[in-house]
Design an enzyme around this catalytic site. Structure first.
Site, PDB file in Angstrom:
ATOM      1  N   HIS A 120       0.841  -1.211  -0.178  1.00 48.55           N
ATOM      2  CA  HIS A 120       0.090  -0.039   0.087  1.00 48.55           C
ATOM      3  C   HIS A 120       0.888   1.231  -0.124  1.00 48.55           C
ATOM      4  O   HIS A 120       1.897   1.392   0.737  1.00 48.55           O
ATOM      5  CB  HIS A 120      -1.045   0.012   1.288  1.00 48.55           C
ATOM      6  N   GLU A 185       8.727   1.183  -2.940  1.00 50.91           N
ATOM      7  CA  GLU A 185       7.777  -0.002  -3.092  1.00 50.91           C
ATOM      8  C   GLU A 185       8.333  -1.282  -3.636  1.00 50.91           C
ATOM      9  O   GLU A 185       8.391  -2.380  -3.249  1.00 50.91           O
ATOM     10  CB  GLU A 185       6.394   0.277  -4.050  1.00 50.91           C
TER      11      GLU A 185
HETATM   12  C1  GRF Z   1       1.460   0.859  -6.584  1.00 48.03           C
HETATM   13  O1  GRF Z   1       1.735   2.202  -6.025  1.00 48.03           O
HETATM   14  C2  GRF Z   1       0.520   0.026  -5.503  1.00 48.03           C
HETATM   15  O2  GRF Z   1       1.086   0.584  -3.958  1.00 48.03           O
HETATM   16  C3  GRF Z   1      -0.801   0.626  -5.729  1.00 48.03           C
HETATM   17  O3  GRF Z   1      -1.024   0.786  -6.752  1.00 48.03           O
HETATM   18  C4  GRF Z   1       0.227   0.816  -7.676  1.00 48.03           C
HETATM   19  C5  GRF Z   1       0.565  -0.108  -8.607  1.00 48.03           C
HETATM   20  O4  GRF Z   1       1.544   0.052  -9.333  1.00 48.03           O
HETATM   21  N1  GRF Z   1      -1.900   0.298  -4.784  1.00 48.03           N
HETATM   22  P1  GRF Z   1       2.311  -1.200 -10.366  1.00 48.03           P
HETATM   23  O5  GRF Z   1       1.093  -1.619 -11.135  1.00 48.03           O
HETATM   24  O6  GRF Z   1       3.082  -2.284  -9.316  1.00 48.03           O
HETATM   25  O7  GRF Z   1       3.160  -0.699 -11.167  1.00 48.03           O
END
Ligand code: GRF
Length: 203
Positions: A120, A185
């Site tokens: 998240h 992330e």
């Molecule tokens: C990421 O920021 C995730 O945390 C959010 O949506 C985005 C997805 O990015 N829930 P990706 O598809 O992994 O590039």
């Protein structure tokens, strides 16, 4: 049906990744899983969106990608049951939600105790739900970030595995902040996977 939590496995942990969008978290997770020190296999990807950019990521990776379009189901429960069936048919041990923009019902979540992870884009418990970057900017936060956590039936809830922080700059827009967070992330999900795999191996 419940996954047997008592069993520790010596073979590679079979991972499924669920996504709805471009799949950049899936890509970096796949890269990490492919490294020799990680005792896991990326066996199945599932998306609920037939046009998701991540489908092309799967093609390039050579990973099976199942499209289960939620719009073809009459109810949330029917979609969740189909997803559950597909994951069990593939003998999945661990599910990583990576930009999977779909709530899963309590029956589904409880059927995968500590086998269901989510990422998240906020420092949970702050800013559950959508538009996290905008909300952090509006609140005047000096720090923002991302969280990988075990999923529980409540949305964006559950024990935190890894959090990464980024500074919020005066010049930030939601997009510039999102760009800084997504870099973290990508690191956070691999770090969290290492923690979880170690735990599953009984270490
Ligand atoms: C990421 O920021 C995730 O945390 C959010 O949506 C985005 C997805 O990015 N829930 P990706 O598809 O992994 O590039």
């Amino acid at each position: 049906m419940k996954t047997d939590m008592s069993a520790t496995k010596s073979g590679p942990i079979r991972i499924a990744i669920l996504f709805s969008g471009r799949g950049s978290n899936m890509q970096t997770l796949a890269n990490h899983i492919a490294t020799p020190q990680v005792n896991a296999e990326f066996v199945l990807a599932v998306t609920n969106r037939p046009k998701a950019g991540g489908i092309e990521v799967c093609e390039k990776l050579g990973v099976a990608c199942l499209i289960i379009d939620h719009e073809e189901f009459d109810s949330r429960a029917a979609f969740d049951a189909e997803l559950d069936k597909a994951l069990r048919a593939a003998h999945v041990d661990l599910i990583c939600c990576a930009g999977f923009m779909r709530l899963l019902n309590a029956d589904f979540v409880n059927g995968w105790p500590d086998r269901l992870l989510n990422i998240h884009p906020s420092l949970l418990p702050k800013y559950k739900g959508l538009h996290t970057h905008k909300r952090a900017l509006e609140a005047g936060d000096k720090e923002h970030g991302c969280t990988v956590h075990y999923m529980r039936p409540e949305m964006d809830d559950g024990p935190v595995i890894v959090q990464k922080t980024v500074p919020v700059l005066d010049s930030d827009t939601p997009d510039s902040l999102a760009a800084r967070v997504i870099e973290q992330e990508h690191i956070a999900y691999s770090d969290a996977l290492d923690v979880v795999l170690k735990k599953m191996a009984g270490n």
